[in-house]
Scaffold this active site. Structure first.
Site, PDB file in Angstrom:
ATOM      1  N   SER A  29       0.808  -1.219   0.000  1.00 39.17           N
ATOM      2  CA  SER A  29       0.000   0.000   0.000  1.00 39.17           C
ATOM      3  C   SER A  29       0.844   1.273   0.000  1.00 39.17           C
ATOM      4  O   SER A  29       1.856   1.365   0.704  1.00 39.17           O
ATOM      5  CB  SER A  29      -0.906   0.016   1.223  1.00 39.17           C
ATOM      6  OG  SER A  29      -1.590   1.246   1.279  1.00 39.17           O
ATOM      7  N   SER A  31      -0.648   4.122   0.884  1.00 36.71           N
ATOM      8  CA  SER A  31      -1.338   5.028   1.818  1.00 36.71           C
ATOM      9  C   SER A  31      -0.459   5.486   2.994  1.00 36.71           C
ATOM     10  O   SER A  31      -0.483   6.665   3.341  1.00 36.71           O
ATOM     11  CB  SER A  31      -2.616   4.376   2.347  1.00 36.71           C
ATOM     12  OG  SER A  31      -3.533   4.210   1.300  1.00 36.71           O
ATOM     13  N   LYS A  80     -13.122  -4.932   3.992  1.00 39.78           N
ATOM     14  CA  LYS A  80     -14.090  -3.825   3.928  1.00 39.78           C
ATOM     15  C   LYS A  80     -15.508  -4.241   4.344  1.00 39.78           C
ATOM     16  O   LYS A  80     -16.214  -3.475   4.991  1.00 39.78           O
ATOM     17  CB  LYS A  80     -14.109  -3.217   2.520  1.00 39.78           C
ATOM     18  CG  LYS A  80     -12.789  -2.524   2.170  1.00 39.78           C
ATOM     19  CD  LYS A  80     -12.841  -1.856   0.807  1.00 39.78           C
ATOM     20  CE  LYS A  80     -11.460  -1.394   0.394  1.00 39.78           C
ATOM     21  NZ  LYS A  80     -11.462  -0.624  -0.853  1.00 39.78           N
ATOM     22  N   ASN A 101     -14.300   1.585   4.046  1.00 39.04           N
ATOM     23  CA  ASN A 101     -12.839   1.658   3.907  1.00 39.04           C
ATOM     24  C   ASN A 101     -12.228   2.634   4.910  1.00 39.04           C
ATOM     25  O   ASN A 101     -11.012   2.684   5.060  1.00 39.04           O
ATOM     26  CB  ASN A 101     -12.427   2.025   2.472  1.00 39.04           C
ATOM     27  CG  ASN A 101     -12.517   3.507   2.212  1.00 39.04           C
ATOM     28  OD1 ASN A 101     -13.385   4.187   2.765  1.00 39.04           O
ATOM     29  ND2 ASN A 101     -11.631   4.022   1.386  1.00 39.04           N
ATOM     30  N   ALA A 141     -17.289  -5.782 -12.217  1.00 35.67           N
ATOM     31  CA  ALA A 141     -18.353  -5.865 -11.209  1.00 35.67           C
ATOM     32  C   ALA A 141     -17.798  -6.231  -9.837  1.00 35.67           C
ATOM     33  O   ALA A 141     -18.483  -6.855  -9.031  1.00 35.67           O
ATOM     34  CB  ALA A 141     -19.412  -6.869 -11.658  1.00 35.67           C
ATOM     35  N   GLY A 143     -15.322  -4.796  -6.310  1.00 37.46           N
ATOM     36  CA  GLY A 143     -15.474  -3.746  -5.301  1.00 37.46           C
ATOM     37  C   GLY A 143     -15.338  -2.341  -5.872  1.00 37.46           C
ATOM     38  O   GLY A 143     -16.062  -1.425  -5.468  1.00 37.46           O
ATOM     39  N   ASN A 164     -19.777  -6.945 -17.632  1.00 39.58           N
ATOM     40  CA  ASN A 164     -18.864  -7.878 -16.956  1.00 39.58           C
ATOM     41  C   ASN A 164     -18.830  -9.218 -17.668  1.00 39.58           C
ATOM     42  O   ASN A 164     -19.796  -9.633 -18.306  1.00 39.58           O
ATOM     43  CB  ASN A 164     -19.294  -8.080 -15.497  1.00 39.58           C
ATOM     44  CG  ASN A 164     -18.150  -8.579 -14.628  1.00 39.58           C
ATOM     45  OD1 ASN A 164     -17.018  -8.113 -14.767  1.00 39.58           O
ATOM     46  ND2 ASN A 164     -18.421  -9.525 -13.748  1.00 39.58           N
ATOM     47  N   THR A 166     -18.717 -12.069 -16.194  1.00 41.67           N
ATOM     48  CA  THR A 166     -19.707 -12.896 -15.493  1.00 41.67           C
ATOM     49  C   THR A 166     -20.940 -12.026 -15.264  1.00 41.67           C
ATOM     50  O   THR A 166     -20.981 -11.216 -14.326  1.00 41.67           O
ATOM     51  CB  THR A 166     -19.120 -13.349 -14.139  1.00 41.67           C
ATOM     52  OG1 THR A 166     -17.753 -13.729 -14.347  1.00 41.67           O
ATOM     53  CG2 THR A 166     -19.880 -14.500 -13.545  1.00 41.67           C
ATOM     54  N   VAL A 167     -21.940 -12.179 -16.123  1.00 45.80           N
ATOM     55  CA  VAL A 167     -23.093 -11.264 -16.066  1.00 45.80           C
ATOM     56  C   VAL A 167     -23.855 -11.363 -14.733  1.00 45.80           C
ATOM     57  O   VAL A 167     -24.248 -10.319 -14.178  1.00 45.80           O
ATOM     58  CB  VAL A 167     -24.018 -11.475 -17.298  1.00 45.80           C
ATOM     59  CG1 VAL A 167     -25.233 -10.559 -17.224  1.00 45.80           C
ATOM     60  CG2 VAL A 167     -23.241 -11.216 -18.584  1.00 45.80           C
TER      61      VAL A 167
HETATM   62  P1  ATR Z   1     -11.908  -5.296  -7.216  1.00 48.34           P
HETATM   63  O1  ATR Z   1     -12.485  -5.495  -5.851  1.00 48.34           O
HETATM   64  O2  ATR Z   1     -10.562  -4.667  -7.232  1.00 48.34           O
HETATM   65  O3  ATR Z   1     -12.864  -4.574  -8.108  1.00 48.34           O
HETATM   66  P2  ATR Z   1     -12.481  -8.021  -8.022  1.00 48.34           P
HETATM   67  O4  ATR Z   1     -13.612  -8.115  -7.094  1.00 48.34           O
HETATM   68  O5  ATR Z   1     -11.534  -9.163  -8.054  1.00 48.34           O
HETATM   69  O6  ATR Z   1     -11.597  -6.745  -7.807  1.00 48.34           O
HETATM   70  O7  ATR Z   1     -13.069  -7.785  -9.496  1.00 48.34           O
HETATM   71  C1  ATR Z   1     -12.280  -7.852 -10.609  1.00 48.34           C
HETATM   72  C2  ATR Z   1     -13.087  -7.539 -11.852  1.00 48.34           C
HETATM   73  O8  ATR Z   1     -12.213  -7.697 -12.956  1.00 48.34           O
HETATM   74  C3  ATR Z   1     -14.268  -8.455 -12.078  1.00 48.34           C
HETATM   75  O9  ATR Z   1     -15.286  -7.724 -12.708  1.00 48.34           O
HETATM   76  C4  ATR Z   1     -13.695  -9.504 -13.028  1.00 48.34           C
HETATM   77  O10 ATR Z   1     -14.644 -10.130 -13.858  1.00 48.34           O
HETATM   78  P3  ATR Z   1     -15.438 -11.438 -13.348  1.00 48.34           P
HETATM   79  O11 ATR Z   1     -16.437 -10.960 -12.335  1.00 48.34           O
HETATM   80  O12 ATR Z   1     -16.081 -11.990 -14.573  1.00 48.34           O
HETATM   81  O13 ATR Z   1     -14.411 -12.351 -12.756  1.00 48.34           O
HETATM   82  C5  ATR Z   1     -12.792  -8.633 -13.867  1.00 48.34           C
HETATM   83  N1  ATR Z   1     -11.750  -9.401 -14.525  1.00 48.34           N
HETATM   84  C6  ATR Z   1     -10.592  -9.826 -13.983  1.00 48.34           C
HETATM   85  N2  ATR Z   1      -9.860 -10.496 -14.901  1.00 48.34           N
HETATM   86  C7  ATR Z   1     -10.593 -10.499 -16.049  1.00 48.34           C
HETATM   87  C8  ATR Z   1     -10.375 -11.015 -17.365  1.00 48.34           C
HETATM   88  N3  ATR Z   1      -9.251 -11.656 -17.687  1.00 48.34           N
HETATM   89  N4  ATR Z   1     -11.338 -10.819 -18.285  1.00 48.34           N
HETATM   90  C9  ATR Z   1     -12.463 -10.151 -17.984  1.00 48.34           C
HETATM   91  N5  ATR Z   1     -12.727  -9.627 -16.758  1.00 48.34           N
HETATM   92  C10 ATR Z   1     -11.797  -9.799 -15.809  1.00 48.34           C
END
Ligand code: ATR
Length: 304
Positions: A29, A31, A80, A101, A141, A143, A164, A166-167
């Site tokens: 970090s 921060s 969080k 946070n 989709a 955090g 996203n 994963t819809v």
């Molecule tokens: P954060 O909290 O930092 O937002 P996260 O919860 O791990 O991190 O979310 C990562 C995001 O990046 C998700 O939307 C993930 O898509 P999935 O929900 O389908 O997993 C997206 N992501 C990460 N790698 C990806 C890839 N190679 N292609 C498409 N989307 C990706």
């Protein structure tokens, strides 16, 4: 485990209070560097210390901070949501995201905030943009996307797309943010709830058509070799393209957006800056030295 802080104006003494940063891991970090720089510059006798806390130890650590009389704390992954559950009262943003946070401790109580949402707002404002009345396309989709959608709903965006891989995760994000928004106190509720759509990359054209702001909230782009998540031909030149990634400072998305003729693009460094500045103001009830914090963040070692 606490990181070492070199202090110029004050030595650590019997009156030094603490602000904790709890994460797992937390060593990466930036921060502590920019918060301690700001704390020192404002002559506040507090140390901002990072602690690597395992999820199973989190509640004890949180309560320990209160017992120690800490001013407050920051929380990062994966704490969080746990922090949200332990707070006595939370801001509308934190309630909509069910994630905290930043906490301020006062009279034995924990007041929770989510300054990630504020950080994105202040960051786009600095570039001359706002969510109000604008169609927003959020890629991802997780955090970070949740913080953006929350602030866009609160600020009255005209329409929101969450795109996203994963819809169902995008659908879950939208329904949870809107359900939690419905549960806010009347005074905190926005007057208007924008239409929100969860789609896959096959619908990127719908998401980007007429979008005022496009924000990447995925981790894709962190590696310079990362491929584009979608064909940049769908990006319209009038769209402000923002990448929450700041290292590298120019992701492939930003480079391709410029090639598409977008005049305005930005990385996410100032999102980090403003979430930190807001947290500083919550803890210390005074204006944060934003320019100083920015300078500190711009130094290459801030990313180490
Ligand atoms: P954060 O909290 O930092 O937002 P996260 O919860 O791990 O991190 O979310 C990562 C995001 O990046 C998700 O939307 C993930 O898509 P999935 O929900 O389908 O997993 C997206 N992501 C990460 N790698 C990806 C890839 N190679 N292609 C498409 N989307 C990706």
């Amino acid at each position: 485990m606490a990181s070492i802080v070199r202090r110029n104006k004050f030595s650590i003494n019997a009156k030094t209070s603490i602000v904790g940063l709890l994460g797992y891991p937390v060593e990466h970090s930036s921060s502590p560097l920019f918060q301690n720089r700001a704390i020192e510059a404002m002559g506040i006798n507090t140390a901002y210390l990072a602690f690597s806390v395992k999820p199973e130890d989190f509640e004890e650590a949180f309560k320990g901070l209160i017992a120690l009389g800490a001013v407050g704390a920051n929380f990062t992954v994966p704490h969080k949501q746990s922090a949200y559950k332990l707070c006595d009262e939370c801001s509308p943003q934190a309630r909509m995201m069910q994630a905290v946070n930043t906490v301020k401790f006062k009279d034995g109580k924990a007041y929770g905030y989510n300054t990630d949402a504020y950080g994105i707002k202040a960051s786009i404002n600095e570039q001359g943009y706002k969510f109000t009345g604008v169609k927003i396309a959020v890629i991802g989709a997780g955090g970070v996307a949740r913080a953006i959608v929350t602030q866009a709903v609160l600020d009255g965006a005209s329409e929101i797309y969450v795109v996203n891989r994963t819809v169902p995760k995008a659908e879950g994000l939208i329904s949870s943010v809107l359900d939690n928004c419905e549960k806010l106190d009347e005074k905190d509720k926005p007057n208007f709830i924008p239409p929100c759509h969860a789609v896959g990359y096959d619908k990127i054209g719908d998401a980007l058509s007429g979008a005022g702001i496009l924000i990447n909230a995925t981790s894709v782009g962190l590696k310079e070799t990362d491929a584009m998540l979608f064909d940049s031909k769908f990006i319209e030149p009038a769209t402000f393209v923002y990448d929450t990634i700041y290292n590298p400072s120019q992701t492939r998305l930003l480079i391709e957006a410029k090639q598409r003729g977008c005049r305005k693009t930005s990385n996410g460094l100032t999102m980090l800056l403003y979430q930190g500045a807001k947290a500083f103001e919550i803890w210390f009830d005074r204006t944060a030295p934003v320019e100083l914090m920015r300078q500190q963040l711009m130094q290459p070692r801030a990313f180490l």
